[in-house]
Design a protein around this motif. Structure first.
Motif, PDB file in Angstrom:
ATOM      1  N   ASP A 183     -15.490   6.404  12.814  1.00  9.59           N
ATOM      2  CA  ASP A 183     -15.286   5.149  13.544  1.00  9.59           C
ATOM      3  C   ASP A 183     -13.849   4.820  13.928  1.00  9.59           C
ATOM      4  O   ASP A 183     -13.601   4.208  14.955  1.00  9.59           O
ATOM      5  N   PHE A 184     -12.888   5.223  13.103  1.00 13.20           N
ATOM      6  CA  PHE A 184     -11.508   4.828  13.371  1.00 13.20           C
ATOM      7  C   PHE A 184     -10.922   5.569  14.574  1.00 13.20           C
ATOM      8  O   PHE A 184     -10.041   5.067  15.256  1.00 13.20           O
ATOM      9  N   TYR A 185     -11.428   6.777  14.820  1.00 17.24           N
ATOM     10  CA  TYR A 185     -10.778   7.669  15.781  1.00 17.24           C
ATOM     11  C   TYR A 185     -11.266   7.456  17.206  1.00 17.24           C
ATOM     12  O   TYR A 185     -12.450   7.310  17.459  1.00 17.24           O
ATOM     13  N   PRO A 204      -6.322  -1.724   7.031  1.00 20.79           N
ATOM     14  CA  PRO A 204      -6.148  -0.336   6.604  1.00 20.79           C
ATOM     15  C   PRO A 204      -5.917   0.527   7.830  1.00 20.79           C
ATOM     16  O   PRO A 204      -6.508   0.263   8.880  1.00 20.79           O
ATOM     17  N   ILE A 205      -5.045   1.512   7.745  1.00 25.62           N
ATOM     18  CA  ILE A 205      -4.823   2.292   8.957  1.00 25.62           C
ATOM     19  C   ILE A 205      -5.732   3.493   9.033  1.00 25.62           C
ATOM     20  O   ILE A 205      -5.778   4.168  10.021  1.00 25.62           O
ATOM     21  N   ILE A 206      -6.467   3.755   7.968  1.00 19.97           N
ATOM     22  CA  ILE A 206      -7.433   4.829   8.101  1.00 19.97           C
ATOM     23  C   ILE A 206      -8.533   4.612   7.094  1.00 19.97           C
ATOM     24  O   ILE A 206      -8.310   4.060   6.025  1.00 19.97           O
ATOM     25  N   ILE A 207      -9.693   5.005   7.468  1.00 17.52           N
ATOM     26  CA  ILE A 207     -10.851   4.836   6.617  1.00 17.52           C
ATOM     27  C   ILE A 207     -11.212   6.210   6.088  1.00 17.52           C
ATOM     28  O   ILE A 207     -11.588   7.086   6.857  1.00 17.52           O
ATOM     29  N   VAL A 208     -11.073   6.435   4.789  1.00 22.57           N
ATOM     30  CA  VAL A 208     -11.406   7.753   4.269  1.00 22.57           C
ATOM     31  C   VAL A 208     -12.795   7.795   3.657  1.00 22.57           C
ATOM     32  O   VAL A 208     -13.373   8.858   3.517  1.00 22.57           O
ATOM     33  N   ARG A 242      -3.846  -0.915  12.124  1.00 20.06           N
ATOM     34  CA  ARG A 242      -4.890  -1.617  12.884  1.00 20.06           C
ATOM     35  C   ARG A 242      -6.216  -1.488  12.163  1.00 20.06           C
ATOM     36  O   ARG A 242      -6.382  -0.645  11.289  1.00 20.06           O
ATOM     37  N   ASN A 285      -4.090   8.005  18.374  1.00 24.62           N
ATOM     38  CA  ASN A 285      -5.084   7.066  17.856  1.00 24.62           C
ATOM     39  C   ASN A 285      -4.452   5.778  17.340  1.00 24.62           C
ATOM     40  O   ASN A 285      -5.159   4.857  16.938  1.00 24.62           O
ATOM     41  N   LEU A 301     -10.584  -1.091  12.847  1.00 23.18           N
ATOM     42  CA  LEU A 301     -11.321  -0.078  13.611  1.00 23.18           C
ATOM     43  C   LEU A 301     -11.161  -0.242  15.123  1.00 23.18           C
ATOM     44  O   LEU A 301     -11.042   0.737  15.838  1.00 23.18           O
ATOM     45  N   ILE A 326     -18.322   4.769   6.135  1.00 17.57           N
ATOM     46  CA  ILE A 326     -18.368   3.418   6.695  1.00 17.57           C
ATOM     47  C   ILE A 326     -19.816   3.118   7.077  1.00 17.57           C
ATOM     48  O   ILE A 326     -20.451   3.903   7.775  1.00 17.57           O
ATOM     49  N   ARG A 354       0.850  -1.193   0.000  1.00 19.42           N
ATOM     50  CA  ARG A 354       0.000   0.000   0.000  1.00 19.42           C
ATOM     51  C   ARG A 354       0.884   1.242   0.000  1.00 19.42           C
ATOM     52  O   ARG A 354       1.750   1.386   0.878  1.00 19.42           O
ATOM     53  N   PHE A 378      -3.951   1.033  -1.849  1.00 13.72           N
ATOM     54  CA  PHE A 378      -3.527  -0.362  -2.008  1.00 13.72           C
ATOM     55  C   PHE A 378      -3.213  -0.607  -3.480  1.00 13.72           C
ATOM     56  O   PHE A 378      -3.869  -0.041  -4.365  1.00 13.72           O
TER      57      PHE A 378
END
Lengths: 293, 293
Positions: free
Chosen positions: B271-273, B3-7, A169, A195, A171, B10, A87, A221
């Motif tokens: 959600d990720f934070y 994934p380390i962050i969700i952009v 990580r 975080n 969620l 969700i 990624r 990715f």
């Protein structure tokens, strides 16, 4: 040739024999031996890529002890055999490991480490940045590391500056074991601070990550797994033959030399600069690290 | 996959049907048509590389009018025929043009433009960032651009955020005509603010610059000229056939949508934070720009 910035020393014209105005690089070059601290080979993670590139990471056990112990156990247990960089998201991160693998953890790994996203402030000796930080009440340096902190909250955290390494990580906060790591390759994503577990920084070879093609799938990715960049080996320097071990040192952030370096970082007055900023943000200070010998 | 962050948005689990916490991307996706401003095709510089890549730059005539007029005259006069990207310095800049050329300037070029490193604050409508900036007394947004400013000093400047474009110069401030340009490809080098003319930003294709191999000479110049990345063409979108012109729009930084976007940038609660930052730095706000049609 129109270089836009001069980082090396500039010879002054004969007409201006006055005081030479130092660059940050001048200060680093002239630092006395006592301003440097050797990094333990047990805190150096050496990642060799199959394309011949090498990335060296300094681990930060004082900020995320369980995560860092996991990473050391993963290296010792050869967990990353067959791993790749899978990624690369522009202005964000490059990430590697064994994505979506069910490979069992080697001995010594804590599968669900605690959320080491901050640590107690108590006991830390901080060199303050001296300028406001939009992300925390305080910012400064502890033993060579950039930190944000709250005296009232009693916490400190290792910050997401350029080239810093964190643990991927999902969620849920207890899902990052240490097998999937990322390094930041753009403007410091400080909103991730507190975080995610930050476990260290790339001290050599960041360009091996930052210059990779960006992935075209969501979140960067690689679409085709053939684009993944294969990793040949990840091990601790302490596990290498002494003659092969790379060795590095960082500048003591409590030293007078670092104080001078910080002042100049905030007030560039060397020849190129017309108006010194009068300030600097935490991630533009870049604690000096260099190869030894 | 970790994934380390969700952009992206969700989907919430069925068990948590409560209020959806928006991401910055959610707010951009839901922005009403009135929140967007079309960029004039006369302010779009389109750079095509011989490798097939395209880089699109939005020019900022309101901040550096003489430098931007020069760049437009250089494009109209085909000055950059034979130009290349010849310098890529990690965590700093990619730079292009006709390095060390004595080619004459086309008609309409001011060879020694004034030092447009700041502009008068008067007349600007600023949306304040709302958080401290270490580089200036004030920071905020003017007509889609990030700015630093001083009410007391009466000046404002366009800042060196990721992907921003400036005019290379030598030590003397009157040496940057516009023929050599750079884009920032790392942590925002804000110490350059007020020391160089910033003329715009890359709004599409920054990865064509940021993923290039780093130069190994001092300051990231390519050692072997064969490493230079040839440029096929640089022209204004307004000089292209209407059917071929790319078109872009940016978010009005005085709109309620931008205000909401800024709030969420400073306080990620999706959600990720786990712990929202409670602040954000100017260059992490990233004014939304998107392709039209």
């Amino acid at each position: 040739m129109k270089p836009i910035i001069i980082v090396a020393a500039i010879a002054l014209a004969a007409a201006a024999p006055a005081k030479k105005l130092l660059t940050p690089s001048d200060i680093v070059a002239a630092a006395p031996p006592g301003a440097w601290r050797t990094i333990s080979p047990d805190d150096l993670l050496v990642m060799d890529l199959k394309n011949g590139g090498r990335v060296v990471i300094q681990l930060a056990p004082e900020f995320a002890p369980v995560h860092v112990a996991n990473i050391k156990a993963l290296a010792r247990g050869s967990y990353w055999a067959g791993a790749s960089i899978y990624r690369v998201q522009d202005n964000y991160v490059a990430q590697w490991g064994l994505n979506e693998s069910d490979k069992p953890w080697p001995a010594g790994v804590t599968p669900k480490p605690p959320a080491e996203y901050t640590r107690p402030l108590k006991g830390l000796r901080i060199k303050p940045l001296g300028f406001p930080d939009p992300y925390a009440p305080g910012a400064g340096f502890v033993d060579g590391w950039p930190v944000a902190y709250s005296s009232r909250g009693g916490w400190a955290d290792l910050t997401h500056c350029y080239g810093y390494v964190g643990v991927g990580r999902d969620l849920s906060p207890d899902t990052g074991t240490g097998g999937e790591l990322y390094a930041t390759i753009g403007h410091a994503p400080r909103h991730l601070d507190r975080n995610i577990a930050v476990v260290g920084r790339v001290i050599d070879g960041i360009d091996q990550l930052s210059s990779l093609p960006r992935g075209t799938e969501a979140l960067g990715f690689y679409k085709d797994k053939a684009q993944n960049v294969p990793i040949a080996d990840i091990r601790l320097a302490s596990a290498m033959a002494p003659a092969d071990r790379p060795s590095y040192e960082y500048m003591d952030t409590m030293s007078p030399t670092f104080a001078a370096y910080l002042r100049v970082r905030a007030n560039r007055k060397d020849d190129f600069y017309i108006r010194p900023a009068g300030g600097v943000d935490l991630c533009n200070v870049q604690v000096p690290v260099r190869r030894k010998g």
